[in-house]
Design a protein around this motif. Sequence first.
Motif, PDB file in Angstrom:
ATOM      1  N   ARG A 124       0.802  -1.213   0.019  1.00 19.35           N
ATOM      2  CA  ARG A 124      -0.108  -0.083  -0.067  1.00 19.35           C
ATOM      3  C   ARG A 124       0.866   1.217   0.069  1.00 19.35           C
ATOM      4  NH1 ARG A 124      -4.344   2.323   4.169  1.00 19.35           N
ATOM      5  NH2 ARG A 124      -2.481   2.712   5.521  1.00 19.35           N
ATOM      6  N   ILE A 165      -8.332   9.696  -8.843  1.00 19.50           N
ATOM      7  CA  ILE A 165      -9.737   9.556  -7.603  1.00 19.50           C
ATOM      8  C   ILE A 165     -10.166  11.164  -7.899  1.00 19.50           C
ATOM      9  CG2 ILE A 165      -8.152   9.900  -5.803  1.00 19.50           C
ATOM     10  CD1 ILE A 165     -10.508   8.140  -4.526  1.00 19.50           C
ATOM     11  N   GLY A 167     -13.734  11.665  -3.744  1.00 20.86           N
ATOM     12  CA  GLY A 167     -13.453   9.924  -3.802  1.00 20.86           C
ATOM     13  C   GLY A 167     -14.508   9.262  -4.363  1.00 20.86           C
ATOM     14  N   ARG A 168     -15.422   9.795  -4.941  1.00 23.43           N
ATOM     15  CA  ARG A 168     -16.851   9.259  -5.524  1.00 23.43           C
ATOM     16  C   ARG A 168     -16.443   8.400  -6.701  1.00 23.43           C
ATOM     17  NH1 ARG A 168     -19.728  13.988  -4.243  1.00 23.43           N
ATOM     18  NH2 ARG A 168     -20.914  13.798  -2.133  1.00 23.43           N
ATOM     19  N   THR A 205     -13.398   6.934  -9.543  1.00 21.80           N
ATOM     20  CA  THR A 205     -12.060   6.160  -9.499  1.00 21.80           C
ATOM     21  C   THR A 205     -11.955   6.191 -11.136  1.00 21.80           C
ATOM     22  OG1 THR A 205     -12.536   4.349  -8.758  1.00 21.80           O
ATOM     23  CG2 THR A 205     -11.726   5.851  -7.261  1.00 21.80           C
ATOM     24  N   THR A 212      -6.326  -0.344  -5.962  1.00 22.30           N
ATOM     25  CA  THR A 212      -7.359   0.410  -5.714  1.00 22.30           C
ATOM     26  C   THR A 212      -6.939   1.703  -5.142  1.00 22.30           C
ATOM     27  OG1 THR A 212      -8.579  -1.597  -4.911  1.00 22.30           O
ATOM     28  CG2 THR A 212      -9.257   0.489  -4.089  1.00 22.30           C
ATOM     29  N   SER A 264      -7.774   5.194  -3.316  1.00 24.18           N
ATOM     30  CA  SER A 264      -8.551   5.698  -2.325  1.00 24.18           C
ATOM     31  C   SER A 264      -7.924   7.114  -1.439  1.00 24.18           C
ATOM     32  CB  SER A 264      -8.833   4.756  -1.119  1.00 24.18           C
ATOM     33  OG  SER A 264      -7.731   4.433  -0.344  1.00 24.18           O
ATOM     34  N   ARG A 265      -8.676   7.766  -0.807  1.00 23.08           N
ATOM     35  CA  ARG A 265      -8.282   8.954  -0.181  1.00 23.08           C
ATOM     36  C   ARG A 265      -9.048   9.120   1.101  1.00 23.08           C
ATOM     37  NH1 ARG A 265      -8.923  13.659  -4.271  1.00 23.08           N
ATOM     38  NH2 ARG A 265      -8.335  14.888  -2.219  1.00 23.08           N
ATOM     39  N   ASP A 266      -8.422   9.632   2.191  1.00 29.59           N
ATOM     40  CA  ASP A 266      -9.087  10.183   3.449  1.00 29.59           C
ATOM     41  C   ASP A 266      -8.710  11.431   3.513  1.00 29.59           C
ATOM     42  OD1 ASP A 266      -9.767  10.751   6.064  1.00 29.59           O
ATOM     43  OD2 ASP A 266      -8.639   8.724   6.625  1.00 29.59           O
ATOM     44  N   ALA A 289      -3.639  10.208   0.330  1.00 27.89           N
ATOM     45  CA  ALA A 289      -4.267   9.465  -0.685  1.00 27.89           C
ATOM     46  C   ALA A 289      -3.547   8.038  -0.633  1.00 27.89           C
ATOM     47  CB  ALA A 289      -3.986   9.982  -2.095  1.00 27.89           C
ATOM     48  N   TYR A 290      -4.061   7.023  -1.153  1.00 29.87           N
ATOM     49  CA  TYR A 290      -3.526   5.476  -1.080  1.00 29.87           C
ATOM     50  C   TYR A 290      -3.634   5.010  -2.343  1.00 29.87           C
ATOM     51  CZ  TYR A 290      -4.278   6.639   3.818  1.00 29.87           C
ATOM     52  OH  TYR A 290      -4.385   7.126   5.138  1.00 29.87           O
ATOM     53  N   GLN A 297      -3.781   0.991  -2.765  1.00 30.83           N
ATOM     54  CA  GLN A 297      -3.290  -0.374  -2.773  1.00 30.83           C
ATOM     55  C   GLN A 297      -2.908  -1.149  -3.804  1.00 30.83           C
ATOM     56  OE1 GLN A 297      -3.755  -2.005   0.556  1.00 30.83           O
ATOM     57  NE2 GLN A 297      -3.103  -3.810  -0.361  1.00 30.83           N
TER      58      GLN A 297
END
Length: 124
Positions: free
Chosen positions: A18, A50, A54-55, A57, A68, A70-72, A78-79, A81
């Motif tokens: 990740r 993304i 985040g909706r 991708t 995958t 993603s983000r927080d 952001a990530y 995986q």
Amino acid sequence: VQLQASGGGLVQIGDSLRLSCAASGHTFSYYAMGWFRQAPGKEREFVAAITWSGRTTYYADSVKGRFTISRDNAKNTAYLQMNSLKPEDTAVYYCATDRTQGVVLTTTREYDYWGQGTLVTVSS
């Protein structure tokens, strides 16, 4: 705007990693994010993107189903995986960001800010 990518390393075929991209110096939640990679002797290529919310991708065909993004937004991070890694995934991975809302950005020219890169090596 500053981006710090981390999480790369040496792994075996089929392993997972990740990657993280920590952002600072801007309102992270307003910016689209993307991951690109560059293998030795090759051009930088799109991996995943993304939207700011985040909706939405989008993935390169070569990683679809395995990676995958993603983000927080609360953590300004952001990530990416990465599962079922293959030798052809070996590259320096870069995160990028741009203040564009509502769409995913898939080309290098669309991003204004870049991280320093983190090396992923998949050994056979």
